[in-house]
Scaffold this motif. Sequence first.
Motif, PDB file in Angstrom:
ATOM      1  N   PRO A 359       0.817  -1.231   0.000  1.00 30.71           N
ATOM      2  CA  PRO A 359       0.000   0.000   0.000  1.00 30.71           C
ATOM      3  C   PRO A 359       0.840   1.265   0.000  1.00 30.71           C
ATOM      4  CG  PRO A 359      -0.830  -1.595   1.598  1.00 30.71           C
ATOM      5  CD  PRO A 359       0.488  -2.119   1.134  1.00 30.71           C
ATOM      6  N   LEU A 360       1.962   1.257   0.734  1.00 28.19           N
ATOM      7  CA  LEU A 360       2.801   2.454   0.828  1.00 28.19           C
ATOM      8  C   LEU A 360       3.419   2.797  -0.521  1.00 28.19           C
ATOM      9  CD1 LEU A 360       4.265   4.648   2.451  1.00 28.19           C
ATOM     10  CD2 LEU A 360       6.032   2.952   2.976  1.00 28.19           C
ATOM     11  N   LEU A 361       4.034   1.812  -1.177  1.00 28.82           N
ATOM     12  CA  LEU A 361       4.722   2.079  -2.441  1.00 28.82           C
ATOM     13  C   LEU A 361       3.743   2.470  -3.546  1.00 28.82           C
ATOM     14  CD1 LEU A 361       7.409  -0.760  -2.401  1.00 28.82           C
ATOM     15  CD2 LEU A 361       7.741   1.683  -1.980  1.00 28.82           C
ATOM     16  N   VAL A 362       2.581   1.823  -3.580  1.00 27.44           N
ATOM     17  CA  VAL A 362       1.578   2.192  -4.570  1.00 27.44           C
ATOM     18  C   VAL A 362       1.113   3.630  -4.326  1.00 27.44           C
ATOM     19  CG1 VAL A 362      -0.802   1.766  -5.330  1.00 27.44           C
ATOM     20  CG2 VAL A 362       0.799  -0.133  -5.101  1.00 27.44           C
ATOM     21  N   GLY A 363       0.914   3.999  -3.066  1.00 27.98           N
ATOM     22  CA  GLY A 363       0.511   5.363  -2.747  1.00 27.98           C
ATOM     23  C   GLY A 363       1.566   6.378  -3.131  1.00 27.98           C
ATOM     24  N   VAL A 364       2.837   6.072  -2.878  1.00 23.19           N
ATOM     25  CA  VAL A 364       3.928   6.989  -3.236  1.00 23.19           C
ATOM     26  C   VAL A 364       3.999   7.175  -4.745  1.00 23.19           C
ATOM     27  CG1 VAL A 364       6.443   7.237  -3.284  1.00 23.19           C
ATOM     28  CG2 VAL A 364       5.304   6.533  -1.176  1.00 23.19           C
ATOM     29  N   LEU A 365       3.892   6.079  -5.500  1.00 24.93           N
ATOM     30  CA  LEU A 365       3.958   6.171  -6.960  1.00 24.93           C
ATOM     31  C   LEU A 365       2.767   6.941  -7.523  1.00 24.93           C
ATOM     32  CD1 LEU A 365       5.188   2.554  -7.813  1.00 24.93           C
ATOM     33  CD2 LEU A 365       6.500   4.673  -7.994  1.00 24.93           C
ATOM     34  N   HIS A 366       1.607   6.737  -6.924  1.00 20.39           N
ATOM     35  CA  HIS A 366       0.426   7.468  -7.391  1.00 20.39           C
ATOM     36  C   HIS A 366       0.560   8.962  -7.107  1.00 20.39           C
ATOM     37  CE1 HIS A 366      -3.628   8.608  -8.309  1.00 20.39           C
ATOM     38  NE2 HIS A 366      -3.899   8.931  -7.067  1.00 20.39           N
ATOM     39  N   GLN A 367       1.054   9.288  -5.930  1.00 19.40           N
ATOM     40  CA  GLN A 367       1.210  10.701  -5.580  1.00 19.40           C
ATOM     41  C   GLN A 367       2.267  11.365  -6.458  1.00 19.40           C
ATOM     42  OE1 GLN A 367       1.377  11.513  -1.385  1.00 19.40           O
ATOM     43  NE2 GLN A 367       2.555  13.400  -1.656  1.00 19.40           N
ATOM     44  N   ALA A 368       3.329  10.622  -6.786  1.00 20.16           N
ATOM     45  CA  ALA A 368       4.409  11.196  -7.594  1.00 20.16           C
ATOM     46  C   ALA A 368       3.996  11.429  -9.036  1.00 20.16           C
ATOM     47  CB  ALA A 368       5.627  10.270  -7.552  1.00 20.16           C
ATOM     48  N   THR A 369       3.120  10.578  -9.573  1.00 20.98           N
ATOM     49  CA  THR A 369       2.757  10.682 -10.990  1.00 20.98           C
ATOM     50  C   THR A 369       1.366  11.259 -11.217  1.00 20.98           C
ATOM     51  OG1 THR A 369       1.853   8.423 -11.051  1.00 20.98           O
ATOM     52  CG2 THR A 369       4.212   8.703 -11.521  1.00 20.98           C
ATOM     53  N   GLY A 370       0.520  11.217 -10.192  1.00 13.10           N
ATOM     54  CA  GLY A 370      -0.848  11.685 -10.352  1.00 13.10           C
ATOM     55  C   GLY A 370      -1.701  10.777 -11.199  1.00 13.10           C
ATOM     56  N   VAL A 377       1.958  -0.857 -13.139  1.00 11.97           N
ATOM     57  CA  VAL A 377       3.148  -1.476 -13.741  1.00 11.97           C
ATOM     58  C   VAL A 377       4.057  -2.035 -12.656  1.00 11.97           C
ATOM     59  CG1 VAL A 377       5.274  -1.002 -15.035  1.00 11.97           C
ATOM     60  CG2 VAL A 377       3.087  -0.118 -15.856  1.00 11.97           C
ATOM     61  N   PHE A 378       4.198  -1.278 -11.566  1.00 13.69           N
ATOM     62  CA  PHE A 378       4.995  -1.765 -10.437  1.00 13.69           C
ATOM     63  C   PHE A 378       4.439  -3.083  -9.900  1.00 13.69           C
ATOM     64  CE2 PHE A 378       4.861  -1.883  -5.729  1.00 13.69           C
ATOM     65  CZ  PHE A 378       6.185  -2.248  -5.499  1.00 13.69           C
ATOM     66  N   LEU A 379       3.127  -3.144  -9.695  1.00 13.85           N
ATOM     67  CA  LEU A 379       2.521  -4.376  -9.201  1.00 13.85           C
ATOM     68  C   LEU A 379       2.710  -5.519 -10.189  1.00 13.85           C
ATOM     69  CD1 LEU A 379      -0.808  -3.009  -7.653  1.00 13.85           C
ATOM     70  CD2 LEU A 379       1.242  -3.771  -6.441  1.00 13.85           C
ATOM     71  N   LEU A 380       2.598  -5.210 -11.471  1.00 14.97           N
ATOM     72  CA  LEU A 380       2.788  -6.223 -12.497  1.00 14.97           C
ATOM     73  C   LEU A 380       4.215  -6.779 -12.448  1.00 14.97           C
ATOM     74  CD1 LEU A 380       1.351  -5.947 -16.061  1.00 14.97           C
ATOM     75  CD2 LEU A 380       3.606  -6.914 -15.703  1.00 14.97           C
ATOM     76  N   LEU A 381       5.202  -5.918 -12.249  1.00 15.21           N
ATOM     77  CA  LEU A 381       6.588  -6.359 -12.179  1.00 15.21           C
ATOM     78  C   LEU A 381       6.844  -7.219 -10.943  1.00 15.21           C
ATOM     79  CD1 LEU A 381       8.461  -3.115 -13.339  1.00 15.21           C
ATOM     80  CD2 LEU A 381       8.106  -5.239 -14.621  1.00 15.21           C
ATOM     81  N   THR A 382       6.196  -6.888  -9.816  1.00 14.78           N
ATOM     82  CA  THR A 382       6.371  -7.732  -8.629  1.00 14.78           C
ATOM     83  C   THR A 382       5.816  -9.122  -8.878  1.00 14.78           C
ATOM     84  OG1 THR A 382       4.254  -7.104  -7.589  1.00 14.78           O
ATOM     85  CG2 THR A 382       6.173  -5.721  -7.124  1.00 14.78           C
ATOM     86  N   ALA A 383       4.707  -9.196  -9.607  1.00 14.20           N
ATOM     87  CA  ALA A 383       4.135 -10.511  -9.924  1.00 14.20           C
ATOM     88  C   ALA A 383       5.085 -11.312 -10.799  1.00 14.20           C
ATOM     89  CB  ALA A 383       2.784 -10.334 -10.620  1.00 14.20           C
ATOM     90  N   LEU A 384       5.723 -10.652 -11.776  1.00 19.24           N
ATOM     91  CA  LEU A 384       6.673 -11.357 -12.633  1.00 19.24           C
ATOM     92  C   LEU A 384       7.877 -11.863 -11.840  1.00 19.24           C
ATOM     93  CD1 LEU A 384       6.644  -9.052 -15.805  1.00 19.24           C
ATOM     94  CD2 LEU A 384       5.518 -11.270 -15.502  1.00 19.24           C
ATOM     95  N   ALA A 385       8.250 -11.130 -10.776  1.00 19.60           N
ATOM     96  CA  ALA A 385       9.381 -11.557  -9.955  1.00 19.60           C
ATOM     97  C   ALA A 385       9.120 -12.903  -9.296  1.00 19.60           C
ATOM     98  CB  ALA A 385       9.687 -10.501  -8.894  1.00 19.60           C
ATOM     99  N   ALA A 386       7.851 -13.222  -9.065  1.00 18.94           N
ATOM    100  CA  ALA A 386       7.517 -14.495  -8.442  1.00 18.94           C
ATOM    101  C   ALA A 386       7.844 -15.676  -9.347  1.00 18.94           C
ATOM    102  CB  ALA A 386       6.037 -14.529  -8.072  1.00 18.94           C
ATOM    103  N   ALA A 387       7.963 -15.429 -10.657  1.00 17.32           N
ATOM    104  CA  ALA A 387       8.259 -16.519 -11.585  1.00 17.32           C
ATOM    105  C   ALA A 387       9.627 -17.121 -11.303  1.00 17.32           C
ATOM    106  CB  ALA A 387       8.187 -16.019 -13.028  1.00 17.32           C
TER     107      ALA A 387
END
Length: 410
Positions: A359-370, A377-387
């Motif tokens: 929740p923290l990182l998603v909130g920071v990225l949303h606030q930084a980019t609006g 995309v960040f969440l998608l990349l974390t999912a790929l890391a699980a592979a």
Amino acid sequence: MVPETTKSALWRGRTLALLGILLVSANLRTAVAALSPIFAEIRTDIPLTSVGIGVLGMLPPICFAVFGIVAPVFTRRASLETVMVVALLVMLAGHVLRSLAGSFALLAAGSAVTFAGMAVGNVLLPPLVKRYFPDRIGLLTSLYATVMSVSTLLPPLIAVPVADGLGWRSSVGMWGVIAVLAVLPWIGVLLARMPGEPHRAEVDEADPGALGVWRTSIGWSLAVVFGVSALNAYAMFAWLPQLLRETAGADPVQSGALLSLFAAMGIPAGLLIPVLASRMRNVGWLIYAGIVFFVLGYGGLIFVPGSATWLWVTFAGLGPLLFPLCLVLINLRTRTHAGAVALSGFVQGVGYIIGAFGPLLVGVLHQATGAWTLPLVFLLLTALAAALAGAVVARPAKLEDHLRERSAAR
């Protein structure tokens, strides 16, 4: 206790353990979901700022991580059943403290106490399944994972009506009744134990080297897969309604319903995944299926959020099938109860630390980019890391064998 080489009726000689496991699982998420629907009612008695609500939101994964890591220490001093009884009583005390709180500090303290008891319960359920149902690990894991999913859905549905009718304190404290019910079967198990039976969980087994789990590829890989599931789930629970309002034009009722749809996907996943995993030679396919669901869900929310929104939310909600998969793999990748306790504590401790940052990182990225593209995309990349971790988890190796090989190599 049933030998692993035989298969008995589910209830024969272990009815109390079956009831105990299912009732414990019904306790492990209620307090997490019971507060947020009634923050408005709580504010009439206790001032709640945005920062305060954020603190309450971070407490579950932080407590799950910290007390998940230390839970195996308790089981080296007492039996699994005894520690579970204490954990349930701690949960009960936390529920009561929250319902009586007259300040934010007491509300947060009561929440932390409740989540600490839940954290220990999280860790102990897999080894208790291994102890009492070694012949039906997949089935029992499916049952208790499904009960956990249902118990996550119930508080948001009934918290507000109860608060409106009886007050928010009753709405918060009523979940202590389930904790009381869950204690009773385990007290029965302890009273029924034969006088000559060992009273410590690992007294008849060689300790697999709980402190050495952090040196194994199995431990870290399973923790990463668990952490990816937790990070994505906590991030979606925190931000999905706002994301849908801003990208898909959903109103508050629609966004709330879609969040419930996201949560509801845990029910079929909990029912099916542990049973499938216990029968499959290569569970890597299940990990890759979870990743594909994440990719489809987030891809849809990035490119066409206003079209078939329910479908993208459904796919995103199926991604956390990695959670029940990790629960059953804790037992499938260990040989002993001590090994299951050690691996469960490590995987859930490290996994929830990872999850707490979602929740923290998603909130920071949303606030930084609006916008919501970069957070998704960040969440998608974390999912790929699980592979990458999934390739290790898929190997049918046992924790104890890894530790034995390491010892022999020295």
